[in-house]
Design an enzyme around this catalytic site. Sequence first.
Site, PDB file in Angstrom:
ATOM      1  N   THR A   1       1.715  -4.410   4.295  1.00 27.89           N
ATOM      2  CA  THR A   1       1.619  -4.750   5.718  1.00 27.89           C
ATOM      3  C   THR A   1       1.003  -6.135   5.966  1.00 27.89           C
ATOM      4  O   THR A   1       1.205  -6.701   7.035  1.00 27.89           O
ATOM      5  CB  THR A   1       0.782  -3.693   6.475  1.00 27.89           C
ATOM      6  OG1 THR A   1      -0.521  -3.645   5.900  1.00 27.89           O
ATOM      7  CG2 THR A   1       1.432  -2.321   6.408  1.00 27.89           C
ATOM      8  N   ASP A   2       0.269  -6.664   4.966  1.00 29.11           N
ATOM      9  CA  ASP A   2      -0.455  -7.930   5.210  1.00 29.11           C
ATOM     10  C   ASP A   2       0.489  -9.056   5.641  1.00 29.11           C
ATOM     11  O   ASP A   2       0.163  -9.826   6.543  1.00 29.11           O
ATOM     12  CB  ASP A   2      -1.200  -8.390   3.946  1.00 29.11           C
ATOM     13  CG  ASP A   2      -2.403  -7.522   3.625  1.00 29.11           C
ATOM     14  OD1 ASP A   2      -2.715  -6.609   4.412  1.00 29.11           O
ATOM     15  OD2 ASP A   2      -3.032  -7.762   2.569  1.00 29.11           O
TER      16      ASP A   2
ATOM     17  N   GLU B   1      -1.924 -29.127  27.733  1.00 27.57           N
ATOM     18  CA  GLU B   1      -3.133 -29.964  27.637  1.00 27.57           C
ATOM     19  C   GLU B   1      -2.951 -31.104  26.631  1.00 27.57           C
ATOM     20  O   GLU B   1      -3.783 -31.991  26.533  1.00 27.57           O
ATOM     21  CB  GLU B   1      -4.331 -29.110  27.228  1.00 27.57           C
ATOM     22  CG  GLU B   1      -4.833 -28.204  28.329  1.00 27.57           C
ATOM     23  CD  GLU B   1      -6.068 -27.432  27.896  1.00 27.57           C
ATOM     24  OE1 GLU B   1      -7.155 -28.026  27.797  1.00 27.57           O
ATOM     25  OE2 GLU B   1      -5.933 -26.218  27.636  1.00 27.57           O
TER      26      GLU B   1
ATOM     27  N   LYS C   1       0.368  -7.920  12.878  1.00 29.96           N
ATOM     28  CA  LYS C   1      -0.636  -6.972  12.372  1.00 29.96           C
ATOM     29  C   LYS C   1      -1.929  -7.205  13.138  1.00 29.96           C
ATOM     30  O   LYS C   1      -2.403  -8.335  13.225  1.00 29.96           O
ATOM     31  CB  LYS C   1      -0.840  -7.172  10.871  1.00 29.96           C
ATOM     32  CG  LYS C   1      -1.768  -6.136  10.245  1.00 29.96           C
ATOM     33  CD  LYS C   1      -1.800  -6.189   8.721  1.00 29.96           C
ATOM     34  CE  LYS C   1      -2.738  -5.105   8.200  1.00 29.96           C
ATOM     35  NZ  LYS C   1      -2.764  -5.002   6.748  1.00 29.96           N
TER      36      LYS C   1
ATOM     37  N   TYR D   1      -8.117   0.887  -3.745  1.00 31.30           N
ATOM     38  CA  TYR D   1      -6.863   1.320  -4.375  1.00 31.30           C
ATOM     39  C   TYR D   1      -6.133   0.099  -4.885  1.00 31.30           C
ATOM     40  O   TYR D   1      -6.502  -1.035  -4.584  1.00 31.30           O
ATOM     41  CB  TYR D   1      -5.983   2.073  -3.363  1.00 31.30           C
ATOM     42  CG  TYR D   1      -5.514   1.204  -2.227  1.00 31.30           C
ATOM     43  CD1 TYR D   1      -6.330   0.983  -1.117  1.00 31.30           C
ATOM     44  CD2 TYR D   1      -4.273   0.574  -2.269  1.00 31.30           C
ATOM     45  CE1 TYR D   1      -5.914   0.150  -0.083  1.00 31.30           C
ATOM     46  CE2 TYR D   1      -3.854  -0.266  -1.234  1.00 31.30           C
ATOM     47  CZ  TYR D   1      -4.681  -0.463  -0.147  1.00 31.30           C
ATOM     48  OH  TYR D   1      -4.283  -1.288   0.863  1.00 31.30           O
TER      49      TYR D   1
ATOM     50  N   THR E   1       0.829  -1.210   0.000  1.00 28.74           N
ATOM     51  CA  THR E   1       0.000   0.000   0.000  1.00 28.74           C
ATOM     52  C   THR E   1       0.862   1.257   0.000  1.00 28.74           C
ATOM     53  O   THR E   1       0.470   2.292  -0.517  1.00 28.74           O
ATOM     54  CB  THR E   1      -0.927  -0.031   1.232  1.00 28.74           C
ATOM     55  OG1 THR E   1      -1.773  -1.170   1.094  1.00 28.74           O
ATOM     56  CG2 THR E   1      -1.782   1.205   1.340  1.00 28.74           C
TER      57      THR E   1
HETATM   58  N1  ASP Z   1      -2.776  -5.476   0.976  1.00 22.36           N
HETATM   59  C1  ASP Z   1      -1.743  -4.525   1.219  1.00 22.36           C
HETATM   60  C2  ASP Z   1      -0.415  -5.234   1.189  1.00 22.36           C
HETATM   61  O1  ASP Z   1      -0.133  -5.968   2.082  1.00 22.36           O
HETATM   62  C3  ASP Z   1      -1.962  -3.829   2.514  1.00 22.36           C
HETATM   63  C4  ASP Z   1      -0.879  -2.877   2.954  1.00 22.36           C
HETATM   64  O2  ASP Z   1       0.206  -2.770   2.417  1.00 22.36           O
HETATM   65  O3  ASP Z   1      -1.151  -2.177   3.963  1.00 22.36           O
HETATM   66  O4  ASP Z   1       0.310  -5.063   0.244  1.00 22.36           O
END
Ligand code: ASP
Length: 355
Positions: free
Chosen positions: A118-119, A312, A191, A52, A39
């Site tokens: 971020t994923d 467990e 995340k 986007y 992103t």
């Molecule tokens: N879907 C995006 C990615 O991981 C989300 C992000 O970058 O925040 O590339």
Amino acid sequence: MTRRNGNFLLLTLLMMLVMCQQAIAQQKKNIIILATGGTIAGAAATGTQSGYKSGAVTIDAMIAAVPGIQDMANIKGEQISNVGSQDMSFDIMLKLAKRINQLMPGNDVDGFVITHGTDTMEETAFFLNLVVKGDKPVVMVGSMRPSTAVSADGPLNLYNAVGVAADPAAKGRGVLVVMNDWIHAAHSLTKTSTTAIQTFMSPLRGVVGVSAYGKNDFYNTPQWKHTSGSEFDVANVDKLPRVDIVFACADMPPDLIDASVANGAKGIVIAGVGNGNMNKASLDAAAAAVKKGVIVVRSSRVPTGSVGRNVEVNDDERGFIASDELNPQKARILLSLALLKQRAKGDIQNLFTSY
Ligand code: ASP
């Protein structure tokens, strides 16, 4: 003053200015930005729409959009890939690691910044934490809002990431992630929000430090093995063994485990309920997988806490490994690397408590 003297004075001043600029450039650290997409490189048609496309902007355009970044460090950008990190693959991770390891020894490099979605950032961060050879800072960064959004978070995140990569105090702390002013260790971050800019947390261990407009304060040094202290080496690796994650839930169907084995998984990580638990039928299916030579690691779908041995579930009897603090997606990375060579089960268990 004669005209000739005047010209001489002007020339001398100009030369002094050039020398000053050269001296400042020499003092500045040399940072390489390796871009993978996400992103932070995303673009939308307007500044206020939620839809986007990830990985649409090049690294040069991203650097150009951050005021003052070139004053902080000498920066070179390189495009490794341009994908949303949902499409991050072991192929790209290996390419990235090999490029870092190739550049790491150079006298003309002081640190690295990796731009990434971020994923799956925590997966690539943890992978690099295990296979990068060298102590120079390796800092990952992304954003939650695309570059075209009103109040895009990417430019300041990138500025801060360069500030951390250029900071000698960041050395030797393993791969770091800088997002929204916080500095996280690859081992501990995860995340936590699908959309909030404060998405990354390090719930068990807390942050490594904070970063504000290129100035950093470090509180913690991660205690696990990493980078130059890590035994993993991917120099001659171009494929990783298949390791699947099976998500546990109430009334979990055990045949998901059988399907993994049938499809060639060499390892299975259970994203268990609670302390890495699964129902009786799945425990039996997992134990049957172990008997076929598959390594089964019990992790947890719960966001915080560790998974201990023989709580467990009788791991000794069933031949399972407990993931300790690693969540399922990081346990999968460690197990994939561990399975590059033959190891005793006890040794694999030790990896989970030392990395
Ligand atoms: N879907 C995006 C990615 O991981 C989300 C992000 O970058 O925040 O590339």
